[in-house]
Structure formats: C-alpha cells, structure tokens
Design a protein around this motif. Structure first.
Motif, PDB file in Angstrom:
ATOM      1  N   VAL A 144       0.855  -1.183   0.000  1.00  0.00           N
ATOM      2  CA  VAL A 144       0.000   0.000   0.000  1.00  0.00           C
ATOM      3  C   VAL A 144       0.896   1.240   0.000  1.00  0.00           C
ATOM      4  O   VAL A 144       2.018   1.196   0.525  1.00  0.00           O
ATOM      5  N   GLY A 145       0.400   2.320  -0.608  1.00  0.00           N
ATOM      6  CA  GLY A 145       1.187   3.540  -0.589  1.00  0.00           C
ATOM      7  C   GLY A 145       0.588   4.637  -1.439  1.00  0.00           C
ATOM      8  O   GLY A 145      -0.469   4.467  -2.061  1.00  0.00           O
ATOM      9  N   PRO A 146       1.274   5.781  -1.480  1.00  0.00           N
ATOM     10  CA  PRO A 146       0.762   6.947  -2.211  1.00  0.00           C
ATOM     11  C   PRO A 146       0.895   6.802  -3.724  1.00  0.00           C
ATOM     12  O   PRO A 146       1.750   6.077  -4.226  1.00  0.00           O
ATOM     13  N   ARG A 147       0.019   7.527  -4.415  1.00  0.00           N
ATOM     14  CA  ARG A 147      -0.068   7.488  -5.880  1.00  0.00           C
ATOM     15  C   ARG A 147      -0.231   8.916  -6.390  1.00  0.00           C
ATOM     16  O   ARG A 147      -1.013   9.687  -5.847  1.00  0.00           O
ATOM     17  N   VAL A 148       0.500   9.265  -7.435  1.00  0.00           N
ATOM     18  CA  VAL A 148       0.354  10.551  -8.124  1.00  0.00           C
ATOM     19  C   VAL A 148       0.044  10.228  -9.580  1.00  0.00           C
ATOM     20  O   VAL A 148       0.760   9.453 -10.211  1.00  0.00           O
ATOM     21  N   SER A 149      -1.026  10.809 -10.105  1.00  0.00           N
ATOM     22  CA  SER A 149      -1.388  10.545 -11.498  1.00  0.00           C
ATOM     23  C   SER A 149      -1.715  11.848 -12.216  1.00  0.00           C
ATOM     24  O   SER A 149      -2.131  12.826 -11.598  1.00  0.00           O
ATOM     25  N   LEU A 150      -1.507  11.834 -13.523  1.00  0.00           N
ATOM     26  CA  LEU A 150      -1.832  12.972 -14.378  1.00  0.00           C
ATOM     27  C   LEU A 150      -3.087  12.626 -15.164  1.00  0.00           C
ATOM     28  O   LEU A 150      -3.195  11.533 -15.724  1.00  0.00           O
ATOM     29  N   HIS A 151      -4.027  13.557 -15.222  1.00  0.00           N
ATOM     30  CA  HIS A 151      -5.282  13.362 -15.939  1.00  0.00           C
ATOM     31  C   HIS A 151      -5.478  14.484 -16.967  1.00  0.00           C
ATOM     32  O   HIS A 151      -6.283  15.376 -16.760  1.00  0.00           O
ATOM     33  N   PRO A 152      -4.756  14.424 -18.093  1.00  0.00           N
ATOM     34  CA  PRO A 152      -4.975  15.427 -19.137  1.00  0.00           C
ATOM     35  C   PRO A 152      -6.258  15.071 -19.890  1.00  0.00           C
ATOM     36  O   PRO A 152      -6.271  14.176 -20.724  1.00  0.00           O
ATOM     37  N   HIS A 153      -7.345  15.721 -19.574  1.00  0.00           N
ATOM     38  CA  HIS A 153      -8.666  15.339 -20.063  1.00  0.00           C
ATOM     39  C   HIS A 153      -8.803  15.355 -21.588  1.00  0.00           C
ATOM     40  O   HIS A 153      -9.704  14.732 -22.127  1.00  0.00           O
ATOM     41  N   VAL A 154      -7.920  16.035 -22.284  1.00  0.00           N
ATOM     42  CA  VAL A 154      -8.008  16.068 -23.744  1.00  0.00           C
ATOM     43  C   VAL A 154      -7.324  14.861 -24.379  1.00  0.00           C
ATOM     44  O   VAL A 154      -7.543  14.578 -25.549  1.00  0.00           O
ATOM     45  N   LEU A 155      -6.500  14.128 -23.621  1.00  0.00           N
ATOM     46  CA  LEU A 155      -5.812  12.938 -24.117  1.00  0.00           C
ATOM     47  C   LEU A 155      -6.302  11.714 -23.336  1.00  0.00           C
ATOM     48  O   LEU A 155      -6.580  11.810 -22.145  1.00  0.00           O
ATOM     49  N   PRO A 156      -6.355  10.549 -23.967  1.00  0.00           N
ATOM     50  CA  PRO A 156      -6.836   9.354 -23.269  1.00  0.00           C
ATOM     51  C   PRO A 156      -5.767   8.656 -22.423  1.00  0.00           C
ATOM     52  O   PRO A 156      -6.033   7.600 -21.853  1.00  0.00           O
ATOM     53  N   PHE A 157      -4.559   9.209 -22.331  1.00  0.00           N
ATOM     54  CA  PHE A 157      -3.484   8.599 -21.555  1.00  0.00           C
ATOM     55  C   PHE A 157      -3.432   9.186 -20.152  1.00  0.00           C
ATOM     56  O   PHE A 157      -3.592  10.387 -19.970  1.00  0.00           O
TER      57      PHE A 157
END
Length: 177
Positions: free
Chosen positions: A90-103
């Motif tokens: 278990v642990g921390p997560r950082v994610s990028l959500h560029p809504h114009v791209l599906p990645f």
C-alpha cells in the motif's frame, strides 16, 4: 467576543462535512488486474510470472490535471514455478489526468509485506517489501482503461542479500463511478 467564537465553532462540523463531500466528489476509484513477468535472479528461476490485482483511489486533485491518492495491491508471482513471490503493498499514488488525451501516466511508492520461496528446500521468508512503480493507462471506453505498461522496481531483504524484482506488466482497469 467569546460568544461569537462559540457561534462560529458550531459551524465547524458542517465545514468538515462540506470538505469531505467535495473531496469525495472528486475522487476516482479503480479496480485492476494485471499479468506480468518479474526478473528476480533467483537460484532456480530468473523470471517468474503471475497476476497482480488491486484498488486505487485518487483523492485530491489540487493542481489542475494532477491527482493524489493511494493504491492497495497484491501480487502472486511464480505460481507454477519453483520460485514464488507473494506480496501485499500500500502507498501513495500521483497521477496525471490530461482530459483532452486518453493517456493517464502515474507514479507510486509502495511498502508492505512480501513472501518469497526459492523452493527445493532453499531459502524462504516473509519480510518488508517496497516497490517504486510507473505506468500508463489508456482509456478504451468510458470507465474501462487498458493498463498499457507498468514497470516496478522493488526490494525485499533475504537471508543472503537483497532481492530486487524488476517487473513489467499489463492489464485492465475498471474505473468506478
């Protein structure tokens, strides 16, 4: 002055509730299953294979397109081989959500318990394990992502040194509403 302070403190539970609801409304939760191979350089097997499953949640989206959250996962590697490695992390997560791209790329740092067994009467033990992960999810259809690739580097203390599994995996993620 004291009565106005008491009057303002009465609103504190409502403010905490509002803050909680706001964070929960922004939260994105996903369940996933992956299949991967791990290079472990064990005496009997260089590579072991198996599933990883887990649950992540992105709790806070403070900076535009950046979400902070947590991941809870387990792996069962080497099921039909001499060498096995099981873990719960278990642990921390950082994610990028560029809504114009599906990645959606992400980074994680996890810690927990790992159990390894080299088989055939060789070394086995349960120890602290850590992993650093990086991956990319691709939205196939709304709420379903393909985890294109995930790479992890980890460490597990063993009797005669350290085991450092390097794992490549791919899988599916179901994002919950």
């Amino acid at each position: 002055m004291t009565s106005s302070l008491v009057a303002n403190l009465r609103h504190l539970p409502r403010l905490f509730l509002l803050l909680f609801v706001t964070i929960a409304a922004q939260a994105q939760t996903g369940i996933y299953i992956e299949y991967g191979g791990s290079k472990v350089d064990a005496p009997s097997n260089d590579w072991i294979y198996g599933p990883t499953f887990g649950l992540y949640t992105d709790l806070i989206g403070g900076v535009p397109f950046v979400h902070l959250g947590a991941d809870l996962r387990g792996s069962v590697l080497g099921i039909s081989q001499t060498t096995t490695l099981y873990n719960g992390l278990v642990g921390p997560r950082v994610s990028l959500h560029p809504h114009v791209l599906p990645f959606m790329p992400y980074l994680e740092g996890l810690g927990g318990v790992g159990h390894y067994d080299f088989g055939a009467g060789q070394d086995n033990s349960t120890k602290f394990e850590y992993q650093f992960l990086a991956g990319i999810d691709y939205t196939v259809i709304p709420r379903l992502d393909w985890r294109v690739v995930e790479f992890s580097y980890g460490g597990l203390s063993i009797f005669n040194g350290d085991l450092h599994p390097k794992t490549l995996s791919t899988g599916l993620v179901l994002r919950l509403p």
